[in-house]
Design an enzyme around this catalytic site. Structure first.
Site, PDB file in Angstrom:
ATOM      1  N   MET A  26      -2.847  -4.725   5.049  1.00 57.17           N
ATOM      2  CA  MET A  26      -1.681  -3.988   4.551  1.00 57.17           C
ATOM      3  C   MET A  26      -0.576  -4.961   4.137  1.00 57.17           C
ATOM      4  SD  MET A  26      -1.340  -0.353   6.497  1.00 57.17           S
ATOM      5  CE  MET A  26      -0.583  -0.969   7.994  1.00 57.17           C
ATOM      6  N   LEU A  29       1.409 -10.877   5.386  1.00 56.28           N
ATOM      7  CA  LEU A  29       0.346 -11.650   6.017  1.00 56.28           C
ATOM      8  C   LEU A  29       0.881 -12.708   6.979  1.00 56.28           C
ATOM      9  CD1 LEU A  29      -2.018 -12.192   2.944  1.00 56.28           C
ATOM     10  CD2 LEU A  29      -1.934 -10.274   4.546  1.00 56.28           C
ATOM     11  N   HIS A  30       0.075 -12.960   8.008  1.00 56.17           N
ATOM     12  CA  HIS A  30       0.352 -14.013   8.979  1.00 56.17           C
ATOM     13  C   HIS A  30      -0.940 -14.789   9.225  1.00 56.17           C
ATOM     14  CE1 HIS A  30      -1.616 -11.322  11.792  1.00 56.17           C
ATOM     15  NE2 HIS A  30      -0.699 -10.393  11.595  1.00 56.17           N
ATOM     16  N   GLY A  32      -3.118 -14.659  11.457  1.00 58.66           N
ATOM     17  CA  GLY A  32      -4.271 -13.852  11.810  1.00 58.66           C
ATOM     18  C   GLY A  32      -5.024 -13.362  10.590  1.00 58.66           C
ATOM     19  N   HIS A  33      -4.295 -12.899   9.579  1.00 62.95           N
ATOM     20  CA  HIS A  33      -4.946 -12.481   8.341  1.00 62.95           C
ATOM     21  C   HIS A  33      -5.650 -13.652   7.659  1.00 62.95           C
ATOM     22  CE1 HIS A  33      -1.573  -9.419   8.583  1.00 62.95           C
ATOM     23  NE2 HIS A  33      -2.619  -8.630   8.426  1.00 62.95           N
ATOM     24  N   SER A 182       1.036 -10.057  14.782  1.00 64.90           N
ATOM     25  CA  SER A 182       1.082  -8.728  14.185  1.00 64.90           C
ATOM     26  C   SER A 182       2.221  -8.682  13.191  1.00 64.90           C
ATOM     27  CB  SER A 182       1.301  -7.667  15.269  1.00 64.90           C
ATOM     28  OG  SER A 182       1.589  -6.396  14.692  1.00 64.90           O
TER      29      SER A 182
END
Length: 281
Positions: A26, A29-30, A32-33, A182
């Site tokens: 969605m 981005l961080h 984790g993405h 997150s």
């Protein structure tokens, strides 16, 4: 990296990207993405990422309108991470007409835990993921384990619809203090951000206590104690619970005594921000 916004553009771009892997997001981005993109690249196939804030999975009182939208920055990060194609549709391209056909997940899996706190959430997730699968037609799709229940819903959907897609789950990426990365972490004030690792610490303590628990009644008692302890630190917990990894049902006496694969899951609000996390045990 090529960026497309319509289904027609996507289908044209996909002609040159066989056996592709999809990373649905969605946006905002961080790391984790980007770890999902890196995992997809390990498959040695073209990588397609999608960015779409899906209205169907938000309840009217939730944060759809204020969810961070940072497309220009996200596109740069994806290009640097080695993504081959970005599909970033507007809502009119994703839902050119009202989405009256929906994917309704099994209530036994989708109406518990997060599904109980967010009615209709997983129907919205399953519907948009099914639509993305039909649009992109990937051979692989990569999801993070932070959204553990979501991952199981998608796995079950792929199995029951016999979709030719390998679903890959990637371990949660955490900050140095243990907080699961997150997009919603950005809602936290500095004081709340300093306290946010308390959720992961509560789950870790509950997971460590598993070694001494021998009955489901013992599990429930420790779950209740964990909820009370987190609430005493200023949180509003939705749940802190121990479940079977396979279907998120409550473990039986046999599961506990045989050390069956379990997962400790939690969701709680800190101020106005709802955070989720889990630890496999």
């Amino acid at each position: 990296m090529q960026t497309v916004h319509t289904l027609a553009e996507l289908r044209t771009a996909l002609r040159d990207l066989p056996d592709r892997a999809l990373v649905p997001t969605m946006g905002n981005l961080h790391a984790g993405h980007l770890a999902l993109v890196a995992r997809a690249r390990e498959l040695r196939v073209p990588v397609v990422a999608s960015i779409f804030v899906n209205r169907l999975q938000f309840a009217p009182h939730e944060d759809f309108d204020r969810y961070p939208r940072t497309l220009q920055r996200d596109a740069q990060l994806l290009a640097e991470a080695g993504c081959d194609l970005l599909f970033a549709p507007l809502e009119a391209a994703m839902y050119p007409q009202p989405q009256t056909f929906r994917v309704r997940p099994d209530p036994a899996l989708a109406d518990i835990l997060d599904g109980a706190s967010r009615p209709g959430h997983f129907e919205g997730v399953a519907t948009v993921v099914m639509k993305l699968f039909q649009m992109v037609q990937p051979a692989h799709a990569v999801f993070g384990k932070k959204d553990y229940q979501q991952l199981l819903v998608i796995r079950r959907m792929v199995e029951q619809f016999a979709l030719p897609i390998a679903i890959i789950g990637l371990d949660t990426v955490r900050d140095t203090d243990g907080l699961a990365l997150s997009s919603r972490n950005g809602y936290l004030t500095p004081e709340q951000r300093a306290r946010a690792p308390q959720l992961q610490a509560a789950l870790r303590q509950l997971a460590e206590q598993l070694r001494a628990i021998t009955t489901p009644a013992g599990l429930h008692a420790h779950e209740a104690q964990a909820m009370q302890a987190l609430a005493a630190q200023g949180w509003a917990p939705d749940y802190l619970t121990i479940r079977r990894r396979s279907d998120l049902s409550a473990p039986s006496t046999g599961d506990v005594q045989s050390h069956a694969p379990l997962v400790v899951l939690g969701a709680a609000r800190l101020g106005g921000t709802r955070l989720i996390d889990n630890l496999e045990a």
